[in-house]
Write a protein that holds these residues in place. Structure first.
Motif, PDB file in Angstrom:
ATOM      1  N   LEU A 129       0.827  -1.207   0.000  1.00 47.19           N
ATOM      2  CA  LEU A 129       0.000   0.000   0.000  1.00 47.19           C
ATOM      3  C   LEU A 129       0.863   1.261   0.000  1.00 47.19           C
ATOM      4  O   LEU A 129       0.574   2.226  -0.718  1.00 47.19           O
ATOM      5  CB  LEU A 129      -0.940  -0.005   1.204  1.00 47.19           C
ATOM      6  CG  LEU A 129      -2.078  -1.028   1.159  1.00 47.19           C
ATOM      7  CD1 LEU A 129      -2.823  -1.047   2.486  1.00 47.19           C
ATOM      8  CD2 LEU A 129      -3.035  -0.739   0.014  1.00 47.19           C
ATOM      9  N   GLN A 132       2.025   2.160  -3.235  1.00 40.85           N
ATOM     10  CA  GLN A 132       0.923   2.440  -4.163  1.00 40.85           C
ATOM     11  C   GLN A 132       0.880   1.436  -5.321  1.00 40.85           C
ATOM     12  O   GLN A 132       0.605   1.782  -6.472  1.00 40.85           O
ATOM     13  CB  GLN A 132       1.017   3.881  -4.695  1.00 40.85           C
ATOM     14  CG  GLN A 132       0.916   4.924  -3.577  1.00 40.85           C
ATOM     15  CD  GLN A 132       0.923   6.349  -4.096  1.00 40.85           C
ATOM     16  OE1 GLN A 132       1.593   6.669  -5.066  1.00 40.85           O
ATOM     17  NE2 GLN A 132       0.164   7.206  -3.416  1.00 40.85           N
ATOM     18  N   GLU A 161      -7.364  -2.296  -4.336  1.00 32.79           N
ATOM     19  CA  GLU A 161      -8.481  -1.356  -4.433  1.00 32.79           C
ATOM     20  C   GLU A 161      -8.146  -0.052  -3.708  1.00 32.79           C
ATOM     21  O   GLU A 161      -7.358  -0.036  -2.760  1.00 32.79           O
ATOM     22  CB  GLU A 161      -9.744  -1.974  -3.821  1.00 32.79           C
ATOM     23  CG  GLU A 161     -10.095  -3.361  -4.341  1.00 32.79           C
ATOM     24  CD  GLU A 161     -10.541  -3.374  -5.796  1.00 32.79           C
ATOM     25  OE1 GLU A 161     -10.722  -2.272  -6.366  1.00 32.79           O
ATOM     26  OE2 GLU A 161     -10.705  -4.467  -6.361  1.00 32.79           O
ATOM     27  N   SER A 162      -8.747   1.038  -4.162  1.00 33.24           N
ATOM     28  CA  SER A 162      -8.433   2.354  -3.601  1.00 33.24           C
ATOM     29  C   SER A 162      -8.758   2.436  -2.108  1.00 33.24           C
ATOM     30  O   SER A 162      -8.105   3.168  -1.362  1.00 33.24           O
ATOM     31  CB  SER A 162      -9.197   3.442  -4.358  1.00 33.24           C
ATOM     32  OG  SER A 162     -10.588   3.206  -4.299  1.00 33.24           O
ATOM     33  N   GLU A 163      -9.763   1.648  -1.670  1.00 30.69           N
ATOM     34  CA  GLU A 163     -10.162   1.710  -0.261  1.00 30.69           C
ATOM     35  C   GLU A 163      -9.466   0.661   0.598  1.00 30.69           C
ATOM     36  O   GLU A 163      -9.759   0.529   1.789  1.00 30.69           O
ATOM     37  CB  GLU A 163     -11.687   1.546  -0.138  1.00 30.69           C
ATOM     38  CG  GLU A 163     -12.228   0.174  -0.513  1.00 30.69           C
ATOM     39  CD  GLU A 163     -12.492   0.004  -2.009  1.00 30.69           C
ATOM     40  OE1 GLU A 163     -13.144  -0.990  -2.365  1.00 30.69           O
ATOM     41  OE2 GLU A 163     -12.033   0.868  -2.796  1.00 30.69           O
ATOM     42  N   ASP A 164      -8.544  -0.081   0.019  1.00 30.70           N
ATOM     43  CA  ASP A 164      -7.899  -1.159   0.770  1.00 30.70           C
ATOM     44  C   ASP A 164      -7.104  -0.628   1.957  1.00 30.70           C
ATOM     45  O   ASP A 164      -6.458   0.424   1.897  1.00 30.70           O
ATOM     46  CB  ASP A 164      -6.958  -1.970  -0.131  1.00 30.70           C
ATOM     47  CG  ASP A 164      -7.613  -3.219  -0.701  1.00 30.70           C
ATOM     48  OD1 ASP A 164      -8.445  -3.814   0.001  1.00 30.70           O
ATOM     49  OD2 ASP A 164      -7.298  -3.573  -1.853  1.00 30.70           O
ATOM     50  N   THR A 165      -7.142  -1.399   3.039  1.00 28.19           N
ATOM     51  CA  THR A 165      -6.282  -1.215   4.205  1.00 28.19           C
ATOM     52  C   THR A 165      -5.390  -2.451   4.305  1.00 28.19           C
ATOM     53  O   THR A 165      -5.647  -3.462   3.637  1.00 28.19           O
ATOM     54  CB  THR A 165      -7.123  -1.102   5.490  1.00 28.19           C
ATOM     55  OG1 THR A 165      -7.805  -2.363   5.697  1.00 28.19           O
ATOM     56  CG2 THR A 165      -8.142   0.024   5.385  1.00 28.19           C
ATOM     57  N   SER A 168      -7.769  -5.363   5.098  1.00 28.91           N
ATOM     58  CA  SER A 168      -8.630  -5.850   4.013  1.00 28.91           C
ATOM     59  C   SER A 168      -7.805  -6.540   2.937  1.00 28.91           C
ATOM     60  O   SER A 168      -8.229  -7.554   2.368  1.00 28.91           O
ATOM     61  CB  SER A 168      -9.439  -4.695   3.412  1.00 28.91           C
ATOM     62  OG  SER A 168      -8.611  -3.772   2.711  1.00 28.91           O
TER      63      SER A 168
END
Length: 216
Positions: A129, A132, A161-165, A168
């Protein structure tokens, strides 16, 4: 196809990948037999998963040994009582000595939660993450003396995914680990997967550096 392929699983924790092997249709359809589960932790929940499935369990506490080599020598003795064709690392949180790795050369598999050679070691989801990355995933590889550096067998590639943590992403990667590890074990048990001086071979053909890739 070989008549049987006896497998010993090493773990230190929850044993979710062990459970995937127990439940997998790929493993059930292959000559693989899960002969034993060995843990370096007496409280590893994976031991209970093994007992529930009727698989022999053993515990070897690494804190009782003076150093890695002494522990690994004792671990080899226990593993070899089961005469395994394959040893599977399923969340075994120990760095293995060179002697151990050489002893099981060509019959020692590991799964790692990244698209190796990226992100060897820990905190792979956070690192993906932070970089990126648009893709992430997991890798099954033969174990060599280089940490997380052996020839790749199969990778599952998932989109980030853009909302991934990190949490997740880890959850989605785990789901793919539970798909590709049983597949690799089946290939090995059926005599389709092997290791030689060139790298990992599937059906006699040298796999690419990234292994067999499965896009999700």
């Amino acid at each position: 196809m070989p008549d049987t392929c006896d497998v010993v699983v090493l773990l230190s924790g929850t044993g979710s990948n062990l459970q995937a092997l127990i439940d997998s249709d790929d493993v059930k359809a292959s000559p693989a037999t899960l002969r034993a589960v060995i843990s370096n932790r007496t409280d590893a929940p994976g031991l209970q998963r093994a007992k529930n499935a009727g698989i022999d369990t053993r515990v070897l506490d690494h804190t009782a040994f003076e150093g890695r080599e002494a522990f690994d020598a004792a671990l080899i003795e226990i593993i070899d009582t089961f005469n395994p064709h394959l040893v599977v690392l399923a969340g075994f949180m120990r760095i293995l000595s060179a002697d151990f790795v050489r002893h099981y050369q060509g019959r020692l598999l590991n799964i790692h939660p990244s698209l190796l050679p990226k992100y060897k070691g820990l905190h792979t989801h956070q690192r993906a993450l932070e970089a990126q990355d648009r893709e992430h995933g997991c890798s099954v590889h033969f174990v060599t003396e280089e940490l997380d550096g052996g020839p790749l067998v199969v990778q599952a590639v998932i989109p980030v995914e853009s909302e991934d943590t990190p949490s997740s992403l880890a959850q989605r990667v785990h789901a793919q680990e539970h798909r590709i590890y049983p597949l690799a074990v089946r290939w090995f048990a059926e005599g389709r997967l092997s290791l030689d001086e060139q790298g990992a071979l599937l059906d006699g053909q040298l796999l690419p550096a990234s292994g067999h890739q499965i896009q999700i």
